[in-house]
Design a protein around this motif. Structure first.
Motif, PDB file in Angstrom:
ATOM      1  N   SER A 201       0.862  -1.194   0.000  1.00  0.00           N
ATOM      2  CA  SER A 201       0.000   0.000   0.000  1.00  0.00           C
ATOM      3  C   SER A 201       0.891   1.235   0.000  1.00  0.00           C
ATOM      4  O   SER A 201       1.995   1.214   0.542  1.00  0.00           O
ATOM      5  N   LYS A 202       0.397   2.307  -0.609  1.00  0.00           N
ATOM      6  CA  LYS A 202       1.177   3.544  -0.747  1.00  0.00           C
ATOM      7  C   LYS A 202       0.219   4.714  -0.534  1.00  0.00           C
ATOM      8  O   LYS A 202      -0.804   4.815  -1.212  1.00  0.00           O
ATOM      9  N   ARG A 203       0.579   5.571   0.422  1.00  0.00           N
ATOM     10  CA  ARG A 203      -0.294   6.707   0.729  1.00  0.00           C
ATOM     11  C   ARG A 203       0.573   7.896   1.136  1.00  0.00           C
ATOM     12  O   ARG A 203       1.621   7.719   1.759  1.00  0.00           O
ATOM     13  N   GLY A 204       0.138   9.094   0.782  1.00  0.00           N
ATOM     14  CA  GLY A 204       0.887  10.288   1.122  1.00  0.00           C
ATOM     15  C   GLY A 204       0.015  11.344   1.754  1.00  0.00           C
ATOM     16  O   GLY A 204      -1.223  11.239   1.761  1.00  0.00           O
ATOM     17  N   CYS A 205       0.668  12.381   2.293  1.00  0.00           N
ATOM     18  CA  CYS A 205      -0.067  13.536   2.804  1.00  0.00           C
ATOM     19  C   CYS A 205       0.651  14.809   2.376  1.00  0.00           C
ATOM     20  O   CYS A 205       1.863  14.814   2.137  1.00  0.00           O
ATOM     21  N   ASP A 206      -0.111  15.882   2.296  1.00  0.00           N
ATOM     22  CA  ASP A 206       0.445  17.192   1.994  1.00  0.00           C
ATOM     23  C   ASP A 206      -0.493  18.230   2.587  1.00  0.00           C
ATOM     24  O   ASP A 206      -1.711  18.023   2.623  1.00  0.00           O
ATOM     25  N   ILE A 207       0.068  19.329   3.042  1.00  0.00           N
ATOM     26  CA  ILE A 207      -0.758  20.386   3.622  1.00  0.00           C
ATOM     27  C   ILE A 207      -1.602  21.060   2.543  1.00  0.00           C
ATOM     28  O   ILE A 207      -2.668  21.611   2.806  1.00  0.00           O
ATOM     29  N   SER A 208      -1.124  20.983   1.280  1.00  0.00           N
ATOM     30  CA  SER A 208      -1.844  21.598   0.164  1.00  0.00           C
ATOM     31  C   SER A 208      -1.603  20.777  -1.096  1.00  0.00           C
ATOM     32  O   SER A 208      -0.866  21.191  -1.994  1.00  0.00           O
ATOM     33  N   PRO A 209      -2.216  19.584  -1.187  1.00  0.00           N
ATOM     34  CA  PRO A 209      -1.892  18.673  -2.297  1.00  0.00           C
ATOM     35  C   PRO A 209      -2.384  19.181  -3.651  1.00  0.00           C
ATOM     36  O   PRO A 209      -3.272  20.028  -3.732  1.00  0.00           O
ATOM     37  N   ILE A 210      -1.770  18.634  -4.684  1.00  0.00           N
ATOM     38  CA  ILE A 210      -2.116  18.956  -6.066  1.00  0.00           C
ATOM     39  C   ILE A 210      -2.757  17.737  -6.703  1.00  0.00           C
ATOM     40  O   ILE A 210      -2.329  16.604  -6.477  1.00  0.00           O
ATOM     41  N   ASP A 211      -3.793  17.968  -7.515  1.00  0.00           N
ATOM     42  CA  ASP A 211      -4.467  16.899  -8.258  1.00  0.00           C
ATOM     43  C   ASP A 211      -4.173  17.103  -9.738  1.00  0.00           C
ATOM     44  O   ASP A 211      -4.739  18.001 -10.373  1.00  0.00           O
ATOM     45  N   VAL A 212      -3.278  16.285 -10.299  1.00  0.00           N
ATOM     46  CA  VAL A 212      -2.855  16.506 -11.688  1.00  0.00           C
ATOM     47  C   VAL A 212      -3.950  16.175 -12.696  1.00  0.00           C
ATOM     48  O   VAL A 212      -3.792  16.448 -13.889  1.00  0.00           O
ATOM     49  N   ALA A 213      -5.075  15.612 -12.225  1.00  0.00           N
ATOM     50  CA  ALA A 213      -6.206  15.411 -13.135  1.00  0.00           C
ATOM     51  C   ALA A 213      -6.892  16.735 -13.457  1.00  0.00           C
ATOM     52  O   ALA A 213      -7.669  16.815 -14.417  1.00  0.00           O
ATOM     53  N   ARG A 214      -6.601  17.765 -12.676  1.00  0.00           N
ATOM     54  CA  ARG A 214      -7.155  19.103 -12.943  1.00  0.00           C
ATOM     55  C   ARG A 214      -6.145  19.907 -13.759  1.00  0.00           C
ATOM     56  O   ARG A 214      -5.001  20.072 -13.334  1.00  0.00           O
ATOM     57  N   PRO A 215      -6.534  20.428 -14.930  1.00  0.00           N
ATOM     58  CA  PRO A 215      -5.584  21.139 -15.796  1.00  0.00           C
ATOM     59  C   PRO A 215      -4.862  22.290 -15.097  1.00  0.00           C
ATOM     60  O   PRO A 215      -3.659  22.484 -15.308  1.00  0.00           O
ATOM     61  N   ASP A 216      -5.562  23.047 -14.250  1.00  0.00           N
ATOM     62  CA  ASP A 216      -4.909  24.160 -13.554  1.00  0.00           C
ATOM     63  C   ASP A 216      -3.827  23.665 -12.606  1.00  0.00           C
ATOM     64  O   ASP A 216      -2.758  24.283 -12.483  1.00  0.00           O
ATOM     65  N   ASP A 217      -4.101  22.550 -11.924  1.00  0.00           N
ATOM     66  CA  ASP A 217      -3.102  21.990 -11.008  1.00  0.00           C
ATOM     67  C   ASP A 217      -1.902  21.433 -11.778  1.00  0.00           C
ATOM     68  O   ASP A 217      -0.754  21.575 -11.344  1.00  0.00           O
ATOM     69  N   GLU A 218      -2.172  20.797 -12.917  1.00  0.00           N
ATOM     70  CA  GLU A 218      -1.076  20.278 -13.739  1.00  0.00           C
ATOM     71  C   GLU A 218      -0.174  21.425 -14.210  1.00  0.00           C
ATOM     72  O   GLU A 218       1.058  21.341 -14.133  1.00  0.00           O
ATOM     73  N   ALA A 219      -0.790  22.521 -14.668  1.00  0.00           N
ATOM     74  CA  ALA A 219      -0.012  23.683 -15.124  1.00  0.00           C
ATOM     75  C   ALA A 219       0.784  24.284 -13.968  1.00  0.00           C
ATOM     76  O   ALA A 219       1.934  24.702 -14.143  1.00  0.00           O
ATOM     77  N   ARG A 220       0.180  24.308 -12.779  1.00  0.00           N
ATOM     78  CA  ARG A 220       0.882  24.843 -11.608  1.00  0.00           C
ATOM     79  C   ARG A 220       2.133  24.032 -11.313  1.00  0.00           C
ATOM     80  O   ARG A 220       3.216  24.582 -11.061  1.00  0.00           O
ATOM     81  N   LEU A 221       2.013  22.709 -11.353  1.00  0.00           N
ATOM     82  CA  LEU A 221       3.149  21.840 -11.062  1.00  0.00           C
ATOM     83  C   LEU A 221       4.256  22.031 -12.103  1.00  0.00           C
ATOM     84  O   LEU A 221       5.439  22.167 -11.762  1.00  0.00           O
TER      85      LEU A 221
END
Length: 351
Positions: A201-221
């Motif tokens: 199993s693999k799981r992560g955490c982030d205080i402000s995660p990014i979802d690369v399925a969203r175009p704006d988040d992908e562009a931000r990354l």
């Protein structure tokens, strides 16, 4: 004595210029050097950035500014700027900084929005550490493990086993992967078994995660990768493509609280806790609570269900990989310093 002696924002711009030079981005070295000069002259950069942050280096204000305008370019909003950006097929010209400052002046909304946006890089080159660690774990008798990653951003490195690493006789990960770490990533051969442990199993955490399925988040990354570092951009785009098929599990949470809750769950196998270039951003209180949560859980760890705390964090000009193993075999965890490595995951030197 200059008016700017002790000015933290000017120091941040100059420090970022030097960092970009040493990490192989001549484009951004020149940009931040020019912006520092404009700031010191009381120009547009000064008007925009002066007094904006008490800790501009910690808050990565220069990178927020550069990312804001790179994002505009990646989204196709400004052809005048795009001609300077290798990330979209351009090449920096002599008037690059002038065009950059002109955009800052004429499009304040984009810039203000970007300056309010936390830097997220999710550097997938660091996955070479995950790959090598998965093989090193078998030296502890671990064949299967659960992975918990702190500060995981978009969770791209949780897909480490969907990437491929190769040096000499050592083969790691998925040989059919489009994201490959070949011999030039390693200064020497990691002294690890040829068969690796499996992440169940693999799981992560982030205080402000990014979802690369969203175009704006992908562009931000993508915007926070330096535009003249073509191979970094190609790796990131490959990792994003893989993540759209194999969606990483990332929780929005503070590292200390999340680790405490995850480690409170019973487990009959090893747990690998990992973070890379995250520690300095957590703050002293969160660091202390996180350490306490790991050590508390470590007190009840066993040889069949050990807790392994691995981290890739700054150690001067390079990062290093250090590991603490809690398995009940002694009152204190066993400590290992396994490797030195570049901040983007390059030149792993196995110790």
């Amino acid at each position: 004595m200059s008016l700017f002696d002790g000015d933290e924002m000017l120091r941040a711009l100059l420090q970022q210029a030097e960092s970009c030079r040493s990490l192989g981005s001549p484009m951004y070295h020149d940009l931040f050097t020019d912006l520092a000069a404009d700031y010191a002259d009381g120009g547009r950069t000064y008007a925009l950035l002066a007094g904006r942050s008490l800790r501009p280096i910690h808050d990565a204000v220069p990178l927020r500014l550069a990312g804001a305008i790179h994002r505009v370019v990646l989204q196709g909003k400004d052809d005048r700027l795009a001609r300077h950006y290798p990330s979209v097929g351009g090449k920096p010209a002599e008037d690059f900084t002038a065009d950059f400052i002109g955009y800052m002046r004429d499009h304040l909304d984009d810039v203000e929005s970007g300056l309010a946006t936390q830097v997220q890089t999710n550097e997938v080159g660091r996955s070479v550490v995950h790959l090598v660690l998965s093989h090193w774990l078998t030296t502890l008798g671990i064949e299967q493990f659960n992975l918990l990653e702190i500060g995981t951003s978009a969770g791209l490195n949780l897909n480490f086993d969907k990437f491929y690493g190769c040096f000499g006789q050592l083969r790691m990960g998925d040989p059919s992967s489009s994201l490959r770490f070949m011999g030039e990533w390693f200064s020497n051969a990691p002294d690890v078994p040829r068969i690796g442990a499996t992440a169940i199993s693999k799981r992560g955490c982030d205080i402000s995660p990014i979802d690369v399925a969203r175009p704006d988040d992908e562009a931000r990354l993508l915007s926070f990768v330096w535009p003249d570092q073509r191979l970094r951009l190609e790796r990131l785009r490959s990792a994003i493509s893989i993540a759209k098929t194999h969606r990483p599990a990332v929780d929005t949470a503070s590292a200390d609280e999340w680790i405490a809750s995850q480690l409170a769950r019973p487990s009959d196998r090893a747990t690998l806790i990992f973070h890379s270039i995250v520690w300095q951003y957590l703050g002293t209180e969160t660091q202390n609570r996180l350490k306490s949560a790991i050590h508390r859980a470590g007190e009840s760890a066993t040889l069949t269900a050990p807790i392994v705390w691995a981290r890739m964090e700054p150690a001067g000009p390079v990062a290093d990989v250090q590991v603490d193993v809690f398995d009940g075999s002694s009152s204190e965890p066993r400590h290992f310093r396994l490797a030195e490595i570049g901040y983007h995951g390059q030149n792993m030197n196995w110790l």
